[in-house]
Design a protein around this motif. Structure first.
Motif, PDB file in Angstrom:
ATOM      1  N   ALA A  61       0.831  -1.205   0.000  1.00  0.00           N
ATOM      2  CA  ALA A  61       0.000   0.000   0.000  1.00  0.00           C
ATOM      3  C   ALA A  61       0.867   1.258   0.000  1.00  0.00           C
ATOM      4  CB  ALA A  61      -0.930   0.000   1.206  1.00  0.00           C
ATOM      5  N   GLN A  62       1.956   1.219   0.753  1.00  0.00           N
ATOM      6  CA  GLN A  62       2.857   2.370   0.850  1.00  0.00           C
ATOM      7  C   GLN A  62       3.585   2.627  -0.463  1.00  0.00           C
ATOM      8  OE1 GLN A  62       6.300   1.719   3.372  1.00  0.00           O
ATOM      9  NE2 GLN A  62       6.327   3.843   4.048  1.00  0.00           N
ATOM     10  N   ARG A  63       4.127   1.582  -1.065  1.00  0.00           N
ATOM     11  CA  ARG A  63       5.006   1.756  -2.223  1.00  0.00           C
ATOM     12  C   ARG A  63       4.251   1.802  -3.549  1.00  0.00           C
ATOM     13  NH1 ARG A  63       9.319   3.854   0.281  1.00  0.00           N
ATOM     14  NH2 ARG A  63      10.006   2.513   1.993  1.00  0.00           N
ATOM     15  N   LEU A  64       3.205   0.998  -3.697  1.00  0.00           N
ATOM     16  CA  LEU A  64       2.455   0.990  -4.944  1.00  0.00           C
ATOM     17  C   LEU A  64       1.211   1.879  -4.880  1.00  0.00           C
ATOM     18  CD1 LEU A  64       2.570  -2.770  -6.064  1.00  0.00           C
ATOM     19  CD2 LEU A  64       4.052  -0.896  -6.755  1.00  0.00           C
ATOM     20  N   GLY A  65       0.632   1.981  -3.696  1.00  0.00           N
ATOM     21  CA  GLY A  65      -0.595   2.754  -3.551  1.00  0.00           C
ATOM     22  C   GLY A  65      -0.373   4.181  -3.104  1.00  0.00           C
ATOM     23  N   ASN A  66       0.896   4.545  -2.851  1.00  0.00           N
ATOM     24  CA  ASN A  66       1.251   5.911  -2.427  1.00  0.00           C
ATOM     25  C   ASN A  66       0.562   6.326  -1.136  1.00  0.00           C
ATOM     26  OD1 ASN A  66       3.013   6.454  -4.654  1.00  0.00           O
ATOM     27  ND2 ASN A  66       1.203   6.728  -5.937  1.00  0.00           N
ATOM     28  N   PHE A  67       0.349   5.378  -0.250  1.00  0.00           N
ATOM     29  CA  PHE A  67      -0.133   5.704   1.082  1.00  0.00           C
ATOM     30  C   PHE A  67       1.043   6.118   1.963  1.00  0.00           C
ATOM     31  CE2 PHE A  67      -3.942   3.454  -0.136  1.00  0.00           C
ATOM     32  CZ  PHE A  67      -4.938   4.001   0.660  1.00  0.00           C
ATOM     33  N   GLU A  68       0.801   7.065   2.851  1.00  0.00           N
ATOM     34  CA  GLU A  68       1.768   7.374   3.898  1.00  0.00           C
ATOM     35  C   GLU A  68       1.529   6.399   5.035  1.00  0.00           C
ATOM     36  OE1 GLU A  68       3.221  11.052   6.811  1.00  0.00           O
ATOM     37  OE2 GLU A  68       1.439  11.296   5.557  1.00  0.00           O
ATOM     38  N   ALA A  69       2.582   5.730   5.472  1.00  0.00           N
ATOM     39  CA  ALA A  69       2.477   4.752   6.550  1.00  0.00           C
ATOM     40  C   ALA A  69       3.099   5.336   7.810  1.00  0.00           C
ATOM     41  CB  ALA A  69       3.177   3.450   6.166  1.00  0.00           C
ATOM     42  N   ILE A  70       2.294   5.572   8.832  1.00  0.00           N
ATOM     43  CA  ILE A  70       2.773   6.162  10.084  1.00  0.00           C
ATOM     44  C   ILE A  70       2.719   5.090  11.164  1.00  0.00           C
ATOM     45  CG2 ILE A  70       2.380   7.940  11.821  1.00  0.00           C
ATOM     46  CD1 ILE A  70       1.054   9.599   9.594  1.00  0.00           C
ATOM     47  N   GLY A  71       3.863   4.783  11.740  1.00  0.00           N
ATOM     48  CA  GLY A  71       3.931   3.759  12.762  1.00  0.00           C
ATOM     49  C   GLY A  71       5.264   3.036  12.728  1.00  0.00           C
ATOM     50  N   PRO A  72       5.346   1.886  13.390  1.00  0.00           N
ATOM     51  CA  PRO A  72       4.238   1.213  14.070  1.00  0.00           C
ATOM     52  C   PRO A  72       3.813   1.909  15.365  1.00  0.00           C
ATOM     53  CG  PRO A  72       6.270   0.003  14.445  1.00  0.00           C
ATOM     54  CD  PRO A  72       6.597   1.101  13.475  1.00  0.00           C
ATOM     55  N   ILE A  73       2.524   1.902  15.599  1.00  0.00           N
ATOM     56  CA  ILE A  73       1.937   2.418  16.827  1.00  0.00           C
ATOM     57  C   ILE A  73       1.704   1.220  17.738  1.00  0.00           C
ATOM     58  CG2 ILE A  73      -0.038   3.639  17.809  1.00  0.00           C
ATOM     59  CD1 ILE A  73      -0.414   4.708  14.793  1.00  0.00           C
ATOM     60  N   LEU A  74       2.426   1.156  18.838  1.00  0.00           N
ATOM     61  CA  LEU A  74       2.300   0.005  19.730  1.00  0.00           C
ATOM     62  C   LEU A  74       0.999   0.092  20.519  1.00  0.00           C
ATOM     63  CD1 LEU A  74       5.944  -0.513  21.040  1.00  0.00           C
ATOM     64  CD2 LEU A  74       4.849  -1.436  19.004  1.00  0.00           C
ATOM     65  N   GLN A  75       0.276  -1.013  20.543  1.00  0.00           N
ATOM     66  CA  GLN A  75      -1.049  -1.081  21.167  1.00  0.00           C
ATOM     67  C   GLN A  75      -1.041  -2.050  22.344  1.00  0.00           C
ATOM     68  OE1 GLN A  75      -3.748  -0.684  17.148  1.00  0.00           O
ATOM     69  NE2 GLN A  75      -3.096  -2.732  17.715  1.00  0.00           N
ATOM     70  N   GLY A  76      -1.913  -1.792  23.295  1.00  0.00           N
ATOM     71  CA  GLY A  76      -2.149  -2.753  24.367  1.00  0.00           C
ATOM     72  C   GLY A  76      -1.315  -2.579  25.609  1.00  0.00           C
ATOM     73  N   LEU A  77      -0.391  -1.593  25.636  1.00  0.00           N
ATOM     74  CA  LEU A  77       0.437  -1.368  26.812  1.00  0.00           C
ATOM     75  C   LEU A  77      -0.285  -0.471  27.819  1.00  0.00           C
ATOM     76  CD1 LEU A  77       3.827  -0.706  25.015  1.00  0.00           C
ATOM     77  CD2 LEU A  77       3.315  -2.691  26.444  1.00  0.00           C
ATOM     78  N   ASN A  78       0.111  -0.584  29.085  1.00  0.00           N
ATOM     79  CA  ASN A  78      -0.475   0.254  30.122  1.00  0.00           C
ATOM     80  C   ASN A  78      -0.152   1.734  29.926  1.00  0.00           C
ATOM     81  OD1 ASN A  78      -1.980  -1.407  32.043  1.00  0.00           O
ATOM     82  ND2 ASN A  78      -0.036  -2.458  32.370  1.00  0.00           N
ATOM     83  N   LYS A  79       1.005   2.007  29.337  1.00  0.00           N
ATOM     84  CA  LYS A  79       1.391   3.376  29.000  1.00  0.00           C
ATOM     85  C   LYS A  79       2.039   3.344  27.629  1.00  0.00           C
ATOM     86  CE  LYS A  79       1.902   5.213  33.672  1.00  0.00           C
ATOM     87  NZ  LYS A  79       2.751   6.014  34.592  1.00  0.00           N
ATOM     88  N   PRO A  80       1.939   4.443  26.866  1.00  0.00           N
ATOM     89  CA  PRO A  80       2.372   4.379  25.466  1.00  0.00           C
ATOM     90  C   PRO A  80       3.884   4.397  25.275  1.00  0.00           C
ATOM     91  CG  PRO A  80       1.555   6.578  25.979  1.00  0.00           C
ATOM     92  CD  PRO A  80       1.280   5.727  27.183  1.00  0.00           C
ATOM     93  N   VAL A  81       4.336   3.458  24.464  1.00  0.00           N
ATOM     94  CA  VAL A  81       5.725   3.394  24.010  1.00  0.00           C
ATOM     95  C   VAL A  81       5.669   3.263  22.496  1.00  0.00           C
ATOM     96  CG1 VAL A  81       7.831   2.012  23.975  1.00  0.00           C
ATOM     97  CG2 VAL A  81       6.617   2.385  26.131  1.00  0.00           C
ATOM     98  N   SER A  82       6.405   4.098  21.779  1.00  0.00           N
ATOM     99  CA  SER A  82       6.352   4.081  20.318  1.00  0.00           C
ATOM    100  C   SER A  82       7.714   3.751  19.736  1.00  0.00           C
ATOM    101  CB  SER A  82       5.868   5.433  19.794  1.00  0.00           C
ATOM    102  OG  SER A  82       4.518   5.656  20.142  1.00  0.00           O
ATOM    103  N   ASP A  83       7.674   2.982  18.656  1.00  0.00           N
ATOM    104  CA  ASP A  83       8.889   2.470  18.025  1.00  0.00           C
ATOM    105  C   ASP A  83       9.064   3.094  16.647  1.00  0.00           C
ATOM    106  OD1 ASP A  83      11.105   0.816  17.424  1.00  0.00           O
ATOM    107  OD2 ASP A  83       9.778  -0.609  16.411  1.00  0.00           O
TER     108      ASP A  83
END
Length: 326
Positions: free
Chosen positions: A280-302
């Motif tokens: 989707a990112q390379r052929l569909g020209n979507f901007e991909a933002i993330g990864p957004i880590l889910q399910g943690l007690n407090k947010p940590v982003s990678d």
């Protein structure tokens, strides 16, 4: 209101503190200068103070109004060590704890666990495991969530199209129960971006059009997800075209309240999710933002190690937004 304008409105002047364990990296410094200047977050820089100050001075970045935590010279060191030992409950000696906490990711994760900061952004230099491992050991997952997962916000056409793709980063082969949890957490992530979630559980089959252990697992995961969140529109198993295109949905799944209208796509395994978002990112020209880590007690982003200043800026805004949901 555009997506990031909406998120900025929610977090501006809220005093949200975000830890940055890679603070001597100029991409991080440039991004936090913008974030601090716009009063979106209060950056907490972690690392050797002289290295951070030298890197900032080299780029002409003013960090005089930012807090720096140097693990080698920290007034709260004993307090942080004691909290780590308590959290790990006998899994580390004091000597081991003091060695582990010299690592900026572990140190920053402890700041977030202790409430000194509200979230953490890392990964510009470190591998995903180096960011996620401390979070799983210290912050841990929310009640009812057995694993964290990694979603991508996919956007195209000046935000005219926006979707959530999950899990594209963490779980190689999730069991049906884990896949169900990922679906529910992905719906929550969608809501943060003002997306009214309609969740498609993806497969190579639509409503029994093909059979196999993989599609059976998706069917089971769909049932479990509906039990976890009966108020959410969740359906599966659906092929991507059935989930995305209304004319196909009318032929293959006419009774579905999700088919043809899905905006949250849950892939059956990491391989398909990772391939899917990159196509989707390379052929569909979507901007991909993330990864957004889910399910943690407090947010940590990678972050990705190939990230730029804009990626850091946006993911920090998302992390601050997540902190308001916990």
């Amino acid at each position: 209101m555009e997506l990031f304008d909406s998120l900025k409105f929610k977090i501006v002047r809220r005093g949200i503190k975000i830890a940055f364990p890679e603070a001597s990296d100029t991409r991080i410094l440039s991004a936090v200068a913008r974030l601090r200047g716009e009063e979106l977050i209060e950056p907490v820089l972690i690392g050797k103070q002289n290295e951070i100050e030298t890197a900032a001075a080299t780029r002409g970045i003013n960090i005089s109004n930012m807090t720096i935590y140097d693990p080698d010279n920290c007034k709260r060191w004993e307090q942080i060590v004691e909290a780590f030992l308590e959290r790990r409950k006998g899994k580390a000696t004091r000597e081991q704890a003091e060695e582990i906490l010299k690592d900026e990711n572990y140190f920053g994760t402890m700041l977030t666990y202790m409430g000194i900061t509200d979230g953490l952004v890392s990964g510009a230099i470190h591998a995903t495991g180096d960011t996620v491992r401390p979070a799983l050991q210290i912050i841990k997952t929310k009640p009812g969530v057995s694993r964290t997962s990694g979603a991508f916000l996919m956007m195209r056409g000046n935000e005219q199209e926006k979707y959530i793709f999950s899990d594209c980063a963490i779980n190689i082969a999730p069991e049906p129960k884990e896949l169900a949890e990922i679906a529910v957490e992905s719906a929550k992530t969608a809501e943060m971006f003002d997306i009214d979630p309609r969740v498609a559980m993806l497969s190579f089959s639509t409503k029994g059009s093909a059979h196999g252990p993989q599609s059976d697992a998706t069917i089971e995961a769909t049932k479990l997800a509906k039990d976890l969140a009966p108020e959410l529109p969740i359906d599966g198993e659906l092929q991507f075209d059935s989930a995305y295109i209304q004319t196909v949905a009318q032929l293959k799944a006419p009774e579905s309240d999700v088919a043809g209208k899905a905006n949250v796509f849950v892939f059956p395994d990491l391989q398909s999710g990772n391939i899917g978002y990159k196509i989707a990112q390379r052929l569909g020209n979507f901007e991909a933002i993330g990864p957004i880590l889910q399910g943690l007690n407090k947010p940590v982003s990678d972050l990705s190690r190939g990230c730029n200043e804009e990626d850091v800026y946006k993911l920090a805004i998302i992390t601050a937004g997540q902190s308001l949901m916990n």
